[in-house]
Design a protein around this motif. Structure first.
Motif, PDB file in Angstrom:
ATOM      1  N   TRP A   1      65.231   3.290-130.089  1.00  8.06           N
ATOM      2  CA  TRP A   1      65.137   1.919-129.587  1.00  8.06           C
ATOM      3  C   TRP A   1      64.465   1.007-130.618  1.00  8.06           C
ATOM      4  CZ3 TRP A   1      60.762  -1.012-128.633  1.00  8.06           C
ATOM      5  CH2 TRP A   1      60.935  -2.189-127.903  1.00  8.06           C
ATOM      6  N   ALA A   2      63.387   1.481-131.219  1.00  7.06           N
ATOM      7  CA  ALA A   2      62.672   0.677-132.212  1.00  7.06           C
ATOM      8  C   ALA A   2      63.572   0.343-133.391  1.00  7.06           C
ATOM      9  CB  ALA A   2      61.422   1.412-132.689  1.00  7.06           C
ATOM     10  N   SER A   3      64.425   1.285-133.774  1.00  6.13           N
ATOM     11  CA  SER A   3      65.364   1.019-134.865  1.00  6.13           C
ATOM     12  C   SER A   3      66.337  -0.084-134.479  1.00  6.13           C
ATOM     13  CB  SER A   3      66.120   2.301-135.224  1.00  6.13           C
ATOM     14  OG  SER A   3      66.920   2.126-136.370  1.00  6.13           O
ATOM     15  N   GLU A   4      66.825  -0.047-133.252  1.00  6.23           N
ATOM     16  CA  GLU A   4      67.748  -1.088-132.786  1.00  6.23           C
ATOM     17  C   GLU A   4      67.055  -2.456-132.714  1.00  6.23           C
ATOM     18  OE1 GLU A   4      69.450   0.045-129.066  1.00  6.23           O
ATOM     19  OE2 GLU A   4      70.905   1.399-129.987  1.00  6.23           O
ATOM     20  N   MET A   5      65.813  -2.470-132.301  1.00  5.30           N
ATOM     21  CA  MET A   5      65.090  -3.734-132.128  1.00  5.30           C
ATOM     22  C   MET A   5      64.707  -4.377-133.455  1.00  5.30           C
ATOM     23  SD  MET A   5      64.911  -4.459-128.885  1.00  5.30           S
ATOM     24  CE  MET A   5      66.589  -3.832-128.896  1.00  5.30           C
ATOM     25  N   THR A   6      64.418  -3.552-134.454  1.00  2.00           N
ATOM     26  CA  THR A   6      63.896  -4.069-135.724  1.00  2.00           C
ATOM     27  C   THR A   6      64.905  -4.054-136.858  1.00  2.00           C
ATOM     28  OG1 THR A   6      63.106  -1.881-136.437  1.00  2.00           O
ATOM     29  CG2 THR A   6      61.595  -3.237-135.102  1.00  2.00           C
TER      30      THR A   6
ATOM     31  N   GLU B   1      72.549   5.817-106.407  1.00  2.00           N
ATOM     32  CA  GLU B   1      72.739   4.873-105.301  1.00  2.00           C
ATOM     33  C   GLU B   1      72.962   3.440-105.777  1.00  2.00           C
ATOM     34  OE1 GLU B   1      72.816   3.290-101.326  1.00  2.00           O
ATOM     35  OE2 GLU B   1      73.152   5.295-102.155  1.00  2.00           O
ATOM     36  N   LYS B   2      72.235   3.029-106.822  1.00  2.00           N
ATOM     37  CA  LYS B   2      72.247   1.631-107.235  1.00  2.00           C
ATOM     38  C   LYS B   2      72.763   1.403-108.653  1.00  2.00           C
ATOM     39  CE  LYS B   2      70.457  -0.353-103.582  1.00  2.00           C
ATOM     40  NZ  LYS B   2      71.204  -1.382-102.822  1.00  2.00           N
ATOM     41  N   GLY B   3      73.027   2.482-109.373  1.00  2.00           N
ATOM     42  CA  GLY B   3      73.469   2.321-110.755  1.00  2.00           C
ATOM     43  C   GLY B   3      72.364   1.867-111.694  1.00  2.00           C
ATOM     44  N   VAL B   4      71.100   2.000-111.259  1.00  2.00           N
ATOM     45  CA  VAL B   4      69.949   1.601-112.080  1.00  2.00           C
ATOM     46  C   VAL B   4      69.474   2.808-112.876  1.00  2.00           C
ATOM     47  CG1 VAL B   4      67.557   0.800-112.034  1.00  2.00           C
ATOM     48  CG2 VAL B   4      69.247  -0.193-110.457  1.00  2.00           C
ATOM     49  N   THR B   5      69.578   2.707-114.195  1.00  2.00           N
ATOM     50  CA  THR B   5      69.138   3.805-115.050  1.00  2.00           C
ATOM     51  C   THR B   5      67.620   3.767-115.196  1.00  2.00           C
ATOM     52  OG1 THR B   5      69.347   2.528-117.076  1.00  2.00           O
ATOM     53  CG2 THR B   5      71.303   3.709-116.319  1.00  2.00           C
ATOM     54  N   GLY B   6      67.105   4.759-115.900  1.00  2.00           N
ATOM     55  CA  GLY B   6      65.688   4.746-116.267  1.00  2.00           C
ATOM     56  C   GLY B   6      65.472   3.792-117.427  1.00  2.00           C
ATOM     57  N   TYR B   7      64.418   4.017-118.185  1.00  2.00           N
ATOM     58  CA  TYR B   7      63.993   3.065-119.195  1.00  2.00           C
ATOM     59  C   TYR B   7      64.016   3.670-120.602  1.00  2.00           C
ATOM     60  CZ  TYR B   7      62.639   1.056-114.800  1.00  2.00           C
ATOM     61  OH  TYR B   7      62.668   0.594-113.511  1.00  2.00           O
ATOM     62  N   TRP B   8      65.037   4.481-120.842  1.00  2.00           N
ATOM     63  CA  TRP B   8      65.139   5.171-122.120  1.00  2.00           C
ATOM     64  C   TRP B   8      65.927   4.345-123.151  1.00  2.00           C
ATOM     65  CZ3 TRP B   8      61.607   8.567-121.424  1.00  2.00           C
ATOM     66  CH2 TRP B   8      61.414   9.089-120.138  1.00  2.00           C
TER      67      TRP B   8
END
Length: 377
Positions: free
Chosen positions: A161-166, A367-374
């Motif tokens: 994620w950090a690579s994508e953000m920066t 149920e809601k299609g809400v993923t985690g925070y990865w």
């Protein structure tokens, strides 16, 4: 069924906010609640509680959960600034489910910056000589210096994620190298896994695999196998390297094929099993969440899709019907019979906060299609 289970979790989590105050749940002790063993944000598991708060907020839009999660982020800010209990690789568990979740949900720039600082802290555990992320202990630690553990696969998304953000490739490069080393040395030829593997820290020469929390060195600790299923699927999500997807599949097949009749795992696949053998409901909860990630990357006509979908529904249904605390209004935990460290006699049959988190993540996703925070949505 899924909706009822989520709503039960929301009610219990709201009550727990009042119970815990500024403290964090870790594991229960001797069949009690989490309040028997709270900590002031000093354990590796404290991100899971914050992740549950964010999931409950996404379901209910109740500001109580959002405000509690934001208070926790401030606690994590202080923890990083003061370097409190961070000599380990679980920085990904801590900051992905707290600060990064705050960025994903609210696009909070301060939370994003905190998460990037946490990624730098994790990056600092890269050991160039051995070409690995050191799991535990400081640089040069005689015992831990060349050790990797399978859990780290769930910490790598912080670096991706950090690579994508920066736009900085170094984060991704380190994550990929560590994932590849884990695939080569932690995954065995029969699709089972080692919990941990040692290398000479000055040269990277492999020494051998062992366990820390499993039954014995050659056995398969079920929670470790679960981390591998989900972790390799996440590495595929970020890299699209087919070897990572195939490894997740292999580990998933092994896990599912070795489950007992009620589709919830014992604490180790090789432990002699009888009526008194400890389960680890948290391992099955992780796998349910991991299978949902794996399924997202399989083609609609993939031959194994019905197989994985069937196991997912049976395992999650068993957790809800046979292990959950639905109907137990004063229970602090969501699912019973989690095991922390059986051989160490540390909460071998209790509530464990990561089990509750992954159980709720799996329910929210199905149920809601809400993923985690990865990863970003």
């Amino acid at each position: 069924m899924w909706k009822k289970a989520i709503e039960d979790a929301v009610v219990k989590t709201r009550k727990n906010i009042e119970r815990y105050g500024e403290q964090f749940p870790h594991v229960a002790l001797n069949g009690g609640g989490y309040t028997t063993n709270l900590n002031p944000n000093t354990d590796w598991t404290d991100g899971f509680w914050t992740g549950m708060l964010w999931l409950c907020y996404e379901y209910s839009k109740d500001e109580t959960f959002r405000e509690a999660a934001q208070r926790n982020i401030e606690s994590f800010r202080k923890r990083l600034a003061d370097n409190i209990a961070l000599e380990h690789h679980d920085i990904g568990f801590l900051y992905s489910l707290s600060a990064k979740a705050g960025w994903i949900i609210e696009k909070d720039e301060a939370a994003k910056e905190l998460t990037l600082k946490a990624a730098d802290k994790l990056l600092g555990r890269w050991r160039e000589e051995a070409q690995l992320i050191q799991a535990w202990g400081p640089l040069g630690d005689e015992k831990q210096g060349g050790r990797i553990i399978i859990d780290c696969l769930m910490n790598l998304p912080l670096l991706y994620w950090a690579s994508e953000m920066t736009g900085e490739n170094r984060y991704r490069e380190v994550a990929v190298k560590h994932a590849e080393k884990s695939r080569r040395y932690l995954v065995r030829g029969d699709d089972s896994s080692y919990h941990t593997f040692y290398f000479e820290q000055d040269t990277g020469i492999p020494i051998g695999g062992s366990t820390h929390q499993g039954y014995q060195n050659g056995s398969t600790w079920t929670r470790g196998q679960a981390w591998g299923i989900y972790g390799f699927a996440l590495s595929y999500k970020y890299t699209k390297n087919p070897a990572f997807l195939e490894t997740s599949r292999r580990l998933a097949r092994y896990f599912l094929e070795n489950l007992p009749e009620d589709d919830v795992a014992y604490w180790d696949f090789d432990v002699p099993a009888d009526a008194d053998t400890y389960r680890d409901s948290s391992a099955s909860a992780i796998v349910c969440a991991g299978l949902l990630e794996l399924l997202d990357h399989l083609d609609a006509n993939d031959a194994e899709r019905p197989y994985f979908e069937g196991w997912l529904k049976r395992s999650l249904q068993s957790l809800v019907q046979n292990y959950s605390t639905i109907g137990e209004e004063e229970a602090e935990g969501l699912i019973k019979r989690g095991s922390y460290h059986v051989r160490g006699n540390s909460s071998p049959d209790d509530f464990v906060i990561w089990g509750d988190y992954y159980y709720l993540e799996a329910l929210m996703r199905i149920e809601k299609g809400v993923t985690g925070y990865w990863y970003n949505r």
